[in-house]
Design an enzyme around this catalytic site. Structure first.
Site, PDB file in Angstrom:
ATOM      1  N   GLY A  58      43.739  41.746  44.296  1.00 22.35           N
ATOM      2  CA  GLY A  58      42.599  42.587  44.638  1.00 22.35           C
ATOM      3  C   GLY A  58      42.679  43.918  43.903  1.00 22.35           C
ATOM      4  O   GLY A  58      43.683  44.210  43.237  1.00 22.35           O
ATOM      5  N   LEU A  59      41.631  44.702  44.040  1.00 20.97           N
ATOM      6  CA  LEU A  59      41.563  45.997  43.363  1.00 20.97           C
ATOM      7  C   LEU A  59      42.647  46.954  43.857  1.00 20.97           C
ATOM      8  O   LEU A  59      43.191  46.781  44.957  1.00 20.97           O
ATOM      9  CB  LEU A  59      40.193  46.652  43.637  1.00 20.97           C
ATOM     10  CG  LEU A  59      38.952  45.933  43.104  1.00 20.97           C
ATOM     11  CD1 LEU A  59      37.695  46.663  43.568  1.00 20.97           C
ATOM     12  CD2 LEU A  59      38.991  45.829  41.579  1.00 20.97           C
ATOM     13  N   SER A  60      42.941  47.935  43.059  1.00 21.15           N
ATOM     14  CA  SER A  60      43.812  49.023  43.496  1.00 21.15           C
ATOM     15  C   SER A  60      43.178  49.687  44.716  1.00 21.15           C
ATOM     16  O   SER A  60      41.991  50.006  44.697  1.00 21.15           O
ATOM     17  CB  SER A  60      43.969  50.033  42.355  1.00 21.15           C
ATOM     18  OG  SER A  60      44.743  51.137  42.778  1.00 21.15           O
ATOM     19  N   GLY A  61      43.934  49.845  45.780  1.00 19.44           N
ATOM     20  CA  GLY A  61      43.404  50.466  46.986  1.00 19.44           C
ATOM     21  C   GLY A  61      42.823  49.484  47.983  1.00 19.44           C
ATOM     22  O   GLY A  61      42.339  49.889  49.049  1.00 19.44           O
ATOM     23  N   ALA A  62      42.879  48.185  47.668  1.00 14.41           N
ATOM     24  CA  ALA A  62      42.319  47.182  48.590  1.00 14.41           C
ATOM     25  C   ALA A  62      43.258  46.879  49.758  1.00 14.41           C
ATOM     26  O   ALA A  62      42.882  46.167  50.692  1.00 14.41           O
ATOM     27  CB  ALA A  62      41.969  45.903  47.838  1.00 14.41           C
ATOM     28  N   GLY A  63      44.480  47.400  49.695  1.00 16.34           N
ATOM     29  CA  GLY A  63      45.394  47.221  50.823  1.00 16.34           C
ATOM     30  C   GLY A  63      46.430  46.118  50.647  1.00 16.34           C
ATOM     31  O   GLY A  63      47.046  45.693  51.630  1.00 16.34           O
ATOM     32  N   LYS A  64      46.661  45.662  49.425  1.00 16.01           N
ATOM     33  CA  LYS A  64      47.592  44.574  49.181  1.00 16.01           C
ATOM     34  C   LYS A  64      49.018  44.906  49.624  1.00 16.01           C
ATOM     35  O   LYS A  64      49.634  44.151  50.380  1.00 16.01           O
ATOM     36  CB  LYS A  64      47.629  44.220  47.675  1.00 16.01           C
ATOM     37  CG  LYS A  64      46.285  43.846  47.083  1.00 16.01           C
ATOM     38  CD  LYS A  64      46.376  43.552  45.587  1.00 16.01           C
ATOM     39  CE  LYS A  64      46.821  44.726  44.741  1.00 16.01           C
ATOM     40  NZ  LYS A  64      45.880  45.870  44.752  1.00 16.01           N
ATOM     41  N   SER A  89      46.653  41.709  39.555  1.00 17.61           N
ATOM     42  CA  SER A  89      46.512  40.407  38.861  1.00 17.61           C
ATOM     43  C   SER A  89      45.035  40.055  38.680  1.00 17.61           C
ATOM     44  O   SER A  89      44.538  39.117  39.301  1.00 17.61           O
ATOM     45  CB  SER A  89      47.264  39.311  39.623  1.00 17.61           C
ATOM     46  OG  SER A  89      46.985  39.296  41.009  1.00 17.61           O
TER      47      SER A  89
END
Lengths: 197, 197
Positions: free
Chosen positions: A26-32, A100
């Protein structure tokens, strides 16, 4: 069954679960990473053996020689996939949190694992929300042109077409997301009988 | 103690040992991987969590893009060192079996670990003996010029000056070597009280 498989079985019995990969994209900041860490906390309380593989950490260590061009991102994810496989083969539940952005790169990481031992979790969060959070201040810098090839701004993100799980991290809270991933792990029979993280 | 350290402590208690790196260096055919595997077998029987990191395996996976020039060997060992650190930080006893011919590269791998958590074992075996064994047929091919930059033949091996352990693998048998490494692990207080692999 050959001796390597026998040893793996013995280790799985010892650990109470098998080794496998949960891949958060997921995007940067999506909480991964936040989700991966919360899950690790939960798994460790149940005495499971897990490891968080964070993209930022990898870029400071194993992949410190790589930039952000499509080719370098591919190599970054290739190495991360190989690492994840090695951790899983050592019996661990790998919680890999990496942007990714390319489908092909994620598919290659998946192909390294036996079917059912790679669970792709799409942490879906609208760009506007990620940009508003901007925990690391990276979106601001990307918009200012200080960072090139930034995913979502100046570099593409290819959303998974058929992830094992898609989480709307802008709507679900952390506890709910954690439960959803755990449920998928149970569906995939990752844990030995009686073990219920 | 911060939360990462606390978690590591908890994992060490769970595992019965701390995470650390045993790094086997020596010529091809000196017995590094054989010894690492024998040790893994022994440690696993005592329910320790360990992983064998074999140079040949790494070159088929994580380092499949690298050749054997000094620069590529350095990068190969850099990545192996980062991997070993990550495994150790996940609480495992890492048994790394790599020719790792250059002192500077091994020193860099050591520098990634806290003092006392990197044990260098020199598997010393005369070139003539390794070449006579030639288990993989590589020395014959190197002498025939089919393999260039082969350690000991056409590429240098820099023996460790102060390894934690030096084993004459041409003289000591596998059981004796295994005991010697275990003794060093006990000296380094790797195992929790009562745990005696």
């Amino acid at each position: 069954m050959d001796s390597a498989n026998l040893k793996l079985r013995r280790r799985e019995e010892l650990n109470g679960h098998r080794g496998m990969v949960v891949w958060f994209t997921g995007l940067s900041g999506a909480g991964k990473t936040t989700l991966a860490r919360a899950l690790a906390e939960r798994l460790e309380r149940a005495a499971c053996h897990c490891v968080v593989m964070d993209g930022d950490d990898l870029r400071r260590g194993l992949c410190s020689d790589l930039g952000f061009s499509p080719q370098e991102r591919a190599e970054n994810i290739r190495r991360a996939g190989e690492m994840a496989r090695m951790f899983a083969e050592a019996g661990m539940i790998v919680l890999a949190a990496l942007i990714s952005p390319y489908r092909a790169d994620r598919a290659r990481a998946r192909a390294l694992m036996p079917a059912g031992d790679f669970i792709e979790v799409h942490c879906h969060c609208p760009l506007e929300v990620c940009e508003q959070r901007d925990v690391k201040g990276l979106y601001r810098r990307a918009r200012a042109g200080e960072i090139s090839e930034f995913t979502g701004i100046s570099s593409p993100y290819e959303a998974p077409e058929a992830p094992e799980l898609r989480l709307d991290t802008a709507k679900l809270d952390l506890a709910a997301c954690t439960e959803r991933v755990l449920a998928v792990l149970h569906e995939h029979a990752v844990f030995s009988r009686g073990r219920r993280p």
